[in-house]
Design a protein around this motif. Structure first.
Motif, PDB file in Angstrom:
ATOM      1  N   THR A  80       0.828  -1.210   0.000  1.00 31.85           N
ATOM      2  CA  THR A  80       0.000   0.000   0.000  1.00 31.85           C
ATOM      3  C   THR A  80       0.860   1.256   0.000  1.00 31.85           C
ATOM      4  OG1 THR A  80      -1.784  -1.179   1.142  1.00 31.85           O
ATOM      5  CG2 THR A  80      -1.854   1.219   1.213  1.00 31.85           C
ATOM      6  N   GLU A  81       2.013   1.206   0.682  1.00 36.71           N
ATOM      7  CA  GLU A  81       2.930   2.349   0.631  1.00 36.71           C
ATOM      8  C   GLU A  81       3.405   2.589  -0.800  1.00 36.71           C
ATOM      9  OE1 GLU A  81       6.004   3.395   3.435  1.00 36.71           O
ATOM     10  OE2 GLU A  81       5.357   1.760   4.759  1.00 36.71           O
ATOM     11  N   VAL A  82       3.708   1.521  -1.506  1.00 34.26           N
ATOM     12  CA  VAL A  82       4.144   1.646  -2.905  1.00 34.26           C
ATOM     13  C   VAL A  82       3.003   2.212  -3.749  1.00 34.26           C
ATOM     14  CG1 VAL A  82       4.971   0.410  -4.942  1.00 34.26           C
ATOM     15  CG2 VAL A  82       5.800  -0.245  -2.663  1.00 34.26           C
ATOM     16  N   PHE A  83       1.806   1.685  -3.554  1.00 33.77           N
ATOM     17  CA  PHE A  83       0.636   2.173  -4.292  1.00 33.77           C
ATOM     18  C   PHE A  83       0.443   3.677  -4.073  1.00 33.77           C
ATOM     19  CE2 PHE A  83      -3.966   3.159  -4.055  1.00 33.77           C
ATOM     20  CZ  PHE A  83      -4.308   2.960  -5.381  1.00 33.77           C
ATOM     21  N   ASN A  84       0.481   4.105  -2.810  1.00 37.11           N
ATOM     22  CA  ASN A  84       0.260   5.529  -2.500  1.00 37.11           C
ATOM     23  C   ASN A  84       1.345   6.408  -3.119  1.00 37.11           C
ATOM     24  OD1 ASN A  84      -2.069   4.983  -1.047  1.00 37.11           O
ATOM     25  ND2 ASN A  84      -0.998   4.825   0.907  1.00 37.11           N
ATOM     26  N   ALA A  85       2.597   5.920  -3.115  1.00 36.57           N
ATOM     27  CA  ALA A  85       3.688   6.706  -3.699  1.00 36.57           C
ATOM     28  C   ALA A  85       3.492   6.862  -5.211  1.00 36.57           C
ATOM     29  CB  ALA A  85       5.028   6.030  -3.405  1.00 36.57           C
ATOM     30  N   ARG A  86       3.013   5.822  -5.857  1.00 36.51           N
ATOM     31  CA  ARG A  86       2.801   5.895  -7.307  1.00 36.51           C
ATOM     32  C   ARG A  86       1.594   6.769  -7.649  1.00 36.51           C
ATOM     33  NH1 ARG A  86       4.553  -0.330  -9.205  1.00 36.51           N
ATOM     34  NH2 ARG A  86       6.759  -0.006  -8.680  1.00 36.51           N
ATOM     35  N   ILE A  87       0.568   6.699  -6.838  1.00 33.10           N
ATOM     36  CA  ILE A  87      -0.583   7.587  -7.053  1.00 33.10           C
ATOM     37  C   ILE A  87      -0.161   9.039  -6.889  1.00 33.10           C
ATOM     38  CG2 ILE A  87      -2.747   8.367  -5.976  1.00 33.10           C
ATOM     39  CD1 ILE A  87      -3.214   5.996  -7.757  1.00 33.10           C
ATOM     40  N   ALA A  88       0.673   9.307  -5.881  1.00 27.92           N
ATOM     41  CA  ALA A  88       1.134  10.679  -5.631  1.00 27.92           C
ATOM     42  C   ALA A  88       1.891  11.239  -6.832  1.00 27.92           C
ATOM     43  CB  ALA A  88       2.011  10.718  -4.385  1.00 27.92           C
ATOM     44  N   LYS A  89       2.550  10.370  -7.584  1.00 28.90           N
ATOM     45  CA  LYS A  89       3.287  10.803  -8.783  1.00 28.90           C
ATOM     46  C   LYS A  89       2.449  10.672 -10.047  1.00 28.90           C
ATOM     47  CE  LYS A  89       7.952   9.890  -7.082  1.00 28.90           C
ATOM     48  NZ  LYS A  89       9.225   9.183  -7.319  1.00 28.90           N
ATOM     49  N   ASN A  90       1.161  10.367  -9.873  1.00 30.99           N
ATOM     50  CA  ASN A  90       0.239  10.177 -10.996  1.00 30.99           C
ATOM     51  C   ASN A  90       0.703   9.069 -11.938  1.00 30.99           C
ATOM     52  OD1 ASN A  90      -2.257  10.896 -12.164  1.00 30.99           O
ATOM     53  ND2 ASN A  90      -1.231  12.104 -13.747  1.00 30.99           N
ATOM     54  N   ASP A  91       1.382   8.080 -11.383  1.00 31.71           N
ATOM     55  CA  ASP A  91       1.806   6.915 -12.148  1.00 31.71           C
ATOM     56  C   ASP A  91       0.679   5.876 -12.052  1.00 31.71           C
ATOM     57  OD1 ASP A  91       3.003   4.741 -13.331  1.00 31.71           O
ATOM     58  OD2 ASP A  91       4.566   4.476 -11.805  1.00 31.71           O
ATOM     59  N   LEU A  92      -0.332   6.057 -12.882  1.00 34.52           N
ATOM     60  CA  LEU A  92      -1.527   5.221 -12.771  1.00 34.52           C
ATOM     61  C   LEU A  92      -1.263   3.786 -13.217  1.00 34.52           C
ATOM     62  CD1 LEU A  92      -4.264   7.733 -14.019  1.00 34.52           C
ATOM     63  CD2 LEU A  92      -3.575   7.195 -11.673  1.00 34.52           C
ATOM     64  N   VAL A  93      -0.419   3.609 -14.231  1.00 34.47           N
ATOM     65  CA  VAL A  93      -0.090   2.251 -14.667  1.00 34.47           C
ATOM     66  C   VAL A  93       0.683   1.519 -13.570  1.00 34.47           C
ATOM     67  CG1 VAL A  93       1.255   0.892 -16.311  1.00 34.47           C
ATOM     68  CG2 VAL A  93      -0.172   2.779 -17.122  1.00 34.47           C
ATOM     69  N   GLY A  94       1.698   2.185 -13.012  1.00 36.64           N
ATOM     70  CA  GLY A  94       2.465   1.581 -11.930  1.00 36.64           C
ATOM     71  C   GLY A  94       1.609   1.275 -10.715  1.00 36.64           C
ATOM     72  N   ALA A  95       0.688   2.200 -10.393  1.00 35.32           N
ATOM     73  CA  ALA A  95      -0.206   1.985  -9.253  1.00 35.32           C
ATOM     74  C   ALA A  95      -1.112   0.784  -9.498  1.00 35.32           C
ATOM     75  CB  ALA A  95      -1.037   3.236  -9.001  1.00 35.32           C
TER      76      ALA A  95
END
Length: 309
Positions: A125-140
């Protein structure tokens, strides 16, 4: 002619200059060198020898990120999960900014080896939140799928469904997603729904999702994803009790994937072929990767061979 030759020479020179220089080899006996030697031993299955080198490296540099990461992986492969997680905790603390997600995912895999889905979820979930914060929707979305699969294979079907759905909804928000990628993620979503239905014993619904997954895969026209289709059909067959079909389909899938091998072992075991099953469980233990598929497969294979499952 001379002008053309010079131009070509200049082009080649510029192209060569743009290539990144190879990383220099670490000094012999340095902490980085010890880690590299240890990683080679770990890949060969010599975890105790690898750990001795990782510990030597940490004696010289107690905050060396790569040494903590490698030691944690070797310990997980040995089955020493608590000590592995101590190293991953340290790796997360000392990780360079661009390696923090790698360390968090390694911790999630460690908890998966140990069978603790909720602890794995905290790191993912930490990884998910970090990717969302960078607008990396594919990575998230990929993180969601990774976490969903962890939940599914550790037996929490409802949370698996929740995270697969979150992943599909997340990537669907990307405005410039190509048609091919849209169909690729649709394939993954239908693939997930088929496996979830199979785990719930809903054979008819599972087959409907298998058909939808195949249609999306054909539209995506992505040859690299085609290898996942026999995994899907074999998985669904196994969890709906058709072991003959499961074996036939899974044998078409990636035989380097420890999870495929452990499914084949279980399918043979369910079919009454204990000797063949044990052969596949032994093959799983020959694979020394630190990733989710091995985290699902290795502990089960070990238990099967030790008669504990």
């Amino acid at each position: 002619m001379l002008r053309v030759t010079c131009a070509l020479f200049l082009l080649v020179t510029l192209s060569s200059a743009q290539q990144p220089a190879p990383a220099p080899a670490p000094a012999p006996g340095s902490p980085a060198d010890l880690v590299q030697q240890g990683q080679k031993l770990s890949r060969e299955g010599k975890q105790d020898e690898a750990l001795a080198l990782f510990r030597q490296a940490l004696d010289k540099d107690s905050s060396l990120y790569e040494a903590h990461l490698a030691a944690g992986a070797a310990l997980d492969l040995k089955g020493d999960y608590a000590e592995a997680q101590e190293h991953f905790t340290k790796a997360i603390e000392v990780a360079p900014a661009d390696s923090k997600q790698q360390a968090l995912r390694a911790m999630a895999f460690s908890y998966t080896f140990a069978g603790n889905a909720d602890k794995a979820a905290a790191a993912e979930t930490e990884v998910f939140n970090a990717r969302i914060a960078k607008n990396d929707l594919v990575g998230a979305a990929e993180t969601c799928n990774e976490l969903a699969r962890i939940y599914l294979e550790l037996g929490d079907v409802d949370n698996a469904n929740k995270w697969y759905k979150t992943g599909y909804e997340t990537v669907s928000r990307k405005p410039d997603l190509s048609e091919a990628d849209r169909n690729l993620f649709l394939f993954r979503w239908e693939n997930a729904q088929a496996r979830i239905a199979a785990r719930r014993g809903q054979a008819g619904e599972a087959q409907q999702h298998v058909a939808a997954a195949k249609a999306a895969l054909d539209k995506a026209n992505n040859p690299n994803q085609a290898r996942f289709y026999p995994y899907l059909t074999g998985y669904v067959a196994f969890y709906t009790g058709d072991y003959k079909t499961a074996i036939a389909e899974l044998q078409k899938a990636d035989q380097r994937d420890p999870f495929i091998l452990v499914l084949l072992g279980q399918a043979y075991e369910k079919s009454g072929d204990t000797a063949q099953a044990k052969d596949y469980y032994r093959k799983v233990l020959e694979i020394n990767t630190h990733n989710p598929t091995n985290a699902f497969a290795r502990p089960l294979a070990r238990k099967k061979l030790e008669g504990r499952a």
